[in-house]
Structures are given as C-alpha cells and as structure tokens.
Design a protein around this motif. Sequence first.
Motif, mmCIF file in Angstrom:
data_model
loop_
_atom_site.group_PDB
_atom_site.id
_atom_site.type_symbol
_atom_site.label_atom_id
_atom_site.label_comp_id
_atom_site.label_asym_id
_atom_site.label_seq_id
_atom_site.Cartn_x
_atom_site.Cartn_y
_atom_site.Cartn_z
ATOM 1 N N UNK A 124 0.834 -1.203 0.000
ATOM 2 C CA UNK A 124 0.000 0.000 0.000
ATOM 3 C C UNK A 124 0.873 1.259 0.000
ATOM 4 N N UNK A 125 1.999 1.209 0.731
ATOM 5 C CA UNK A 125 2.943 2.330 0.733
ATOM 6 C C UNK A 125 3.502 2.564 -0.671
ATOM 7 N N UNK A 126 3.779 1.475 -1.386
ATOM 8 C CA UNK A 126 4.261 1.606 -2.767
ATOM 9 C C UNK A 126 3.155 2.187 -3.657
ATOM 10 N N UNK A 127 1.949 1.652 -3.521
ATOM 11 C CA UNK A 127 0.836 2.096 -4.371
ATOM 12 C C UNK A 127 0.479 3.558 -4.129
ATOM 13 N N UNK A 128 0.563 3.995 -2.881
ATOM 14 C CA UNK A 128 0.175 5.373 -2.541
ATOM 15 C C UNK A 128 1.326 6.357 -2.728
ATOM 16 N N UNK A 129 2.482 5.842 -3.190
ATOM 17 C CA UNK A 129 3.635 6.707 -3.410
ATOM 18 C C UNK A 129 4.264 7.218 -2.120
ATOM 19 N N UNK A 130 4.067 6.461 -1.027
ATOM 20 C CA UNK A 130 4.562 6.908 0.284
ATOM 21 C C UNK A 130 5.716 6.061 0.799
ATOM 22 N N UNK A 131 6.283 5.215 -0.056
ATOM 23 C CA UNK A 131 7.322 4.295 0.411
ATOM 24 C C UNK A 131 8.545 5.039 0.945
ATOM 25 N N UNK A 132 8.819 6.229 0.390
ATOM 26 C CA UNK A 132 10.000 6.970 0.852
ATOM 27 C C UNK A 132 9.836 7.391 2.318
#
Length: 264
Positions: A124-132
């Motif tokens: 979900x972090x990858x999908x929402x662009x929040x992985x950083x």
Amino acid sequence: MDSLEIIESGASQEEARGVLVLWPSTGGNARSFRIRDSELEVLGLRLVRFNPPSHGNSKGIYDPKTAISLLNVYLKERGYTNKELYGIGHSGGGAALMMYAKEVPFQKLFLLSPILDSVLSLRYLYESGSIEEFSRLLLKPGISDEEKPNKQILETLSNSLWLEGGNVGHLNVPIQNSRIRLDDLSQFLKNLFLPGFVVDTSVIQKRTHYTIFLPKVDKWFPKEYSVSFAKENGLNCIEIPEAPDHFFSSSWLTVWKQIQKIGF
C-alpha cells in the motif's frame, strides 16, 4: 529482560484491579503516549508501557512473535495475567496485541490503525507513493543519501522487487536514529515482511471487546480494509477526524478521551 525497557505507573501492583498494556507502533516509543497517573489511579489501573526489542531503550532485534513471548513472561511473573487485562496498541503494536489476545484473556483492546497484514501495508505504501516515508525512517543520521548504507537502503526499498526475491542480506547494518533502533536492518525486514504476518478472523476472541480507531487519512494501511475487517468480525470502529495521519499526530488525547468514554 534486563535489555527490555518496560515502564510501569498508575495504581500500585497490590491495589490495581486491572492492568493496561501499551504497545507502540513498530519503531515507536511507549513513552510518547501521555496518560496521567491520577487518571489511572481513579480507574484502578496499573499501566505497563512496553517497548519491545529495538523500541525506546530496549535492545535486540524486533520480531512480533518473540516480543509477544517476552511480554507474556513479564506479565505472568508479576501476576498481572490474573488481573483484568486491557490493551492499547498502535499500528504494528496493535496487530501484536491482537495476536497476543489469543493466548491471554484481554477484556478490551483499543487499536490505533492496526496493521492487519504487514505485506499489504508495505504494498500500500508503494501504491500510494509513500514508500520513501517508510524508507527514511530506516536511514543512518548524519550522512547523505549518496553515502553507504543510506544509498543502498533507499535504492533497495525504492521498488517492491525485494519483497519478491527477499534480497536484503546486503542491508545487514545497525541503524539508530531518533525514530528507530535496529541491530540489523536486514533481519528487521525479514522478520516483518518476509513472509510477513496477517491478523485474520481466527485471531478474534469472543471474550474480548475490540475497538479500532482510524485517522482521517492513512497512507500506511488501507482504511477500507480495516473497516471491512471490523464489520465482518463485529468490531467497534471509530474514525477520529482530528487525526491527520497513521501516527495520529497531535490527536492522542482525543483518542484517550474516546477510550475513557468506552470505559474499562
């Protein structure tokens, strides 16, 4: 147990009718939850702030199953499992308390955005662009993004390929910053995400009353999943509009008032 930081306060061991266990988010610190001793004494509760390994001042490598075992030994040694048990858990700490409630009879669990599926959370972090946002919690302080090991950490976690192949051995470095303390980053990633853990219906106990609190926006775990899980299992689910994010920034006191309203 000497390497574990567990802080107790509130009603005395002898006079407490119940014990309230507080388990922070993964990488968090149980000290950050403000609860007055006077409130706990009125409620007749002994507060146990549990910082599992690699949290707060606790040393070691974090693994949810090991941490549950350590907490269980601690509570049993002090006779706390013979009292009414209550729990407050945030994020990964909420999931761990739900798993622990299979072993001991908690009366009520109050769960702030529990991570019901650790791999789903990461995807979900990858999908929402929040992985950083996640990656930067794991960096060594005082060095640039272009230096080792920060460059390797950011590059490895920038996409989800490592989840497929499990290639994180090169990240076997200790990390200590203001948010997290890890003896071995690669082991931390393996313990939490390879293969990861899932809190499913089999964990839910009829003897325990569950309340899930959700923030207005959560980039770390899909709220729809949490709401659906709560409905399917008959759990109380409350959104806190004042909570702006997964970390319930500046809104803990609002959550605490809601917990007191529900009651112990």
